[in-house]
Design a protein around this motif. Structure first.
Motif, short mmCIF file in Angstrom:
data_model
loop_
_atom_site.label_atom_id
_atom_site.label_comp_id
_atom_site.label_asym_id
_atom_site.label_seq_id
_atom_site.Cartn_x
_atom_site.Cartn_y
_atom_site.Cartn_z
N ASN A 70 17.33 -12.38 -10.91
CA ASN A 70 15.90 -12.72 -10.98
C ASN A 70 15.07 -11.50 -11.39
OD1 ASN A 70 14.64 -15.23 -10.84
ND2 ASN A 70 13.71 -14.80 -8.85
N THR A 71 15.59 -10.78 -12.37
CA THR A 71 15.02 -9.49 -12.76
C THR A 71 14.84 -9.44 -14.27
OG1 THR A 71 16.09 -8.39 -10.88
CG2 THR A 71 15.36 -6.99 -12.72
N VAL A 72 13.76 -8.81 -14.68
CA VAL A 72 13.52 -8.56 -16.10
C VAL A 72 13.33 -7.06 -16.28
CG1 VAL A 72 11.03 -8.97 -15.93
CG2 VAL A 72 12.18 -9.21 -18.14
N TYR A 73 13.82 -6.55 -17.40
CA TYR A 73 13.78 -5.11 -17.66
C TYR A 73 13.00 -4.82 -18.94
CZ TYR A 73 17.84 -5.38 -14.54
OH TYR A 73 18.68 -5.63 -13.49
N LEU A 114 12.07 5.55 -20.56
CA LEU A 114 11.99 5.01 -19.21
C LEU A 114 12.53 3.59 -19.24
CD1 LEU A 114 8.44 6.10 -17.94
CD2 LEU A 114 10.64 6.90 -17.05
N ARG A 115 13.05 3.15 -18.11
CA ARG A 115 13.48 1.76 -17.96
C ARG A 115 12.75 1.14 -16.79
NH1 ARG A 115 18.95 -1.00 -15.70
NH2 ARG A 115 19.06 -2.80 -17.13
N LEU A 116 11.96 0.15 -17.08
CA LEU A 116 11.20 -0.55 -16.05
C LEU A 116 11.98 -1.77 -15.58
CD1 LEU A 116 7.62 -0.53 -17.63
CD2 LEU A 116 8.79 1.27 -16.34
N SER A 117 11.80 -2.09 -14.31
CA SER A 117 12.41 -3.27 -13.72
C SER A 117 11.34 -4.10 -13.04
CB SER A 117 13.48 -2.89 -12.70
OG SER A 117 14.51 -2.14 -13.28
N CYS A 118 11.55 -5.39 -13.03
CA CYS A 118 10.65 -6.30 -12.33
C CYS A 118 11.53 -7.32 -11.61
CB CYS A 118 9.73 -7.00 -13.31
SG CYS A 118 8.81 -8.39 -12.61
N VAL A 119 11.44 -7.29 -10.29
CA VAL A 119 12.23 -8.21 -9.47
C VAL A 119 11.30 -9.28 -8.92
CG1 VAL A 119 13.72 -8.45 -7.48
CG2 VAL A 119 13.81 -6.36 -8.85
N ALA A 120 11.71 -10.51 -9.05
CA ALA A 120 10.92 -11.63 -8.56
C ALA A 120 11.58 -12.23 -7.33
CB ALA A 120 10.78 -12.70 -9.64
N SER A 121 10.77 -12.60 -6.38
CA SER A 121 11.26 -13.29 -5.19
C SER A 121 10.36 -14.49 -4.93
CB SER A 121 11.26 -12.35 -3.99
OG SER A 121 9.95 -11.90 -3.71
N VAL A 126 5.61 -16.78 -5.44
CA VAL A 126 6.40 -15.77 -6.12
C VAL A 126 5.78 -14.39 -5.94
CG1 VAL A 126 7.21 -14.96 -8.36
CG2 VAL A 126 7.29 -17.39 -7.81
N GLN A 127 6.61 -13.43 -5.65
CA GLN A 127 6.18 -12.03 -5.60
C GLN A 127 6.90 -11.27 -6.70
OE1 GLN A 127 7.09 -9.94 -1.97
NE2 GLN A 127 5.64 -8.30 -2.40
N LEU A 128 6.13 -10.53 -7.46
CA LEU A 128 6.68 -9.72 -8.55
C LEU A 128 6.53 -8.25 -8.18
CD1 LEU A 128 5.01 -11.71 -11.45
CD2 LEU A 128 7.41 -11.81 -10.80
N VAL A 129 7.62 -7.51 -8.24
CA VAL A 129 7.60 -6.09 -7.90
C VAL A 129 8.14 -5.29 -9.07
CG1 VAL A 129 8.39 -4.33 -6.31
CG2 VAL A 129 7.87 -6.63 -5.46
#
Length: 122
Positions: free
Chosen positions: A76-79, A18-25, A2-5
Motif C-alpha cells: 500500500n505504498t507509492v514511491y 532522493l527517494r520518497l515513500s508514501c504509505v497508506a493505511s 485513509v491516512q497518508l504518510v
C-alpha cells in the motif's frame, strides 16, 4: 479513513537524488491511481507524477526523465525516485489516491498528509 504518510525528504545538493515513500493505511488503494504532488513556498500544489492502478505512469514535463513513480500495492505504498534534482524542485511533496484523467488531471480523494520537505541547494 485513509491516512497518508510521506517520508524520505531532506536536504540534497543540486544533481543529487532522493527517494520518497508514501504509505497508506485505512484501506487498500490498489484500485486507485496514485499521485505525487508538490507545493513550493507561495505557490499552489501541483501534480508531479501519477501512476494508474494498472501501472501506467504520467509525468509533468519539468520532471520527465528525472523522476520515476512506482507503486507496491502489497505494501500500500507509492514511491517517487527523484534524480538530477534542481533547486526549483524544492517543495513539500505530498501523495494522494484518486482518479487520473486522460487529459492529465488528477482528482484527489483522500485527506492530505503532512508531506515531506525536499530542499535542493545550489
Amino acid at each position: 479513513q485513509v491516512q497518508l504518510v510521506e517520508s524520505g525528504g531532506g536536504l540534497v545538493q543540486a544533481g543529487g537524488s532522493l527517494r520518497l515513500s508514501c504509505v497508506a493505511s485505512g484501506r487498500m488503494l490498489s484500485s486507485n491511481a496514485m499521485g505525487w504532488f508538490r507545493q513550493a513556498p507561495g505557490k499552489q500544489r501541483e501534480l508531479v507524477a501519477a501512476v494508474t492502478s494498472g501501472g501506467k505512469t504520467n509525468y509533468v514535463d519539468f520532471v520527465k526523465g528525472r523522476f520515476t513513480i512506482s507503486r507496491d500495492d502489497a505494501k500500500n505504498t507509492v514511491y517517487l525516485q527523484m534524480n538530477s534534482l534542481k533547486p526549483e524542485d524544492t517543495a513539500v511533496y505530498y501523495c494522494n489516491a484518486g482518479i487520473f484523467g486522460g487529459s492529465g488531471t488528477f482528482r484527489s480523494l483522500e485527506r492530505w498528509g503532512q508531506g515531506t520537505l525536499v530542499t535542493v541547494s545550489s
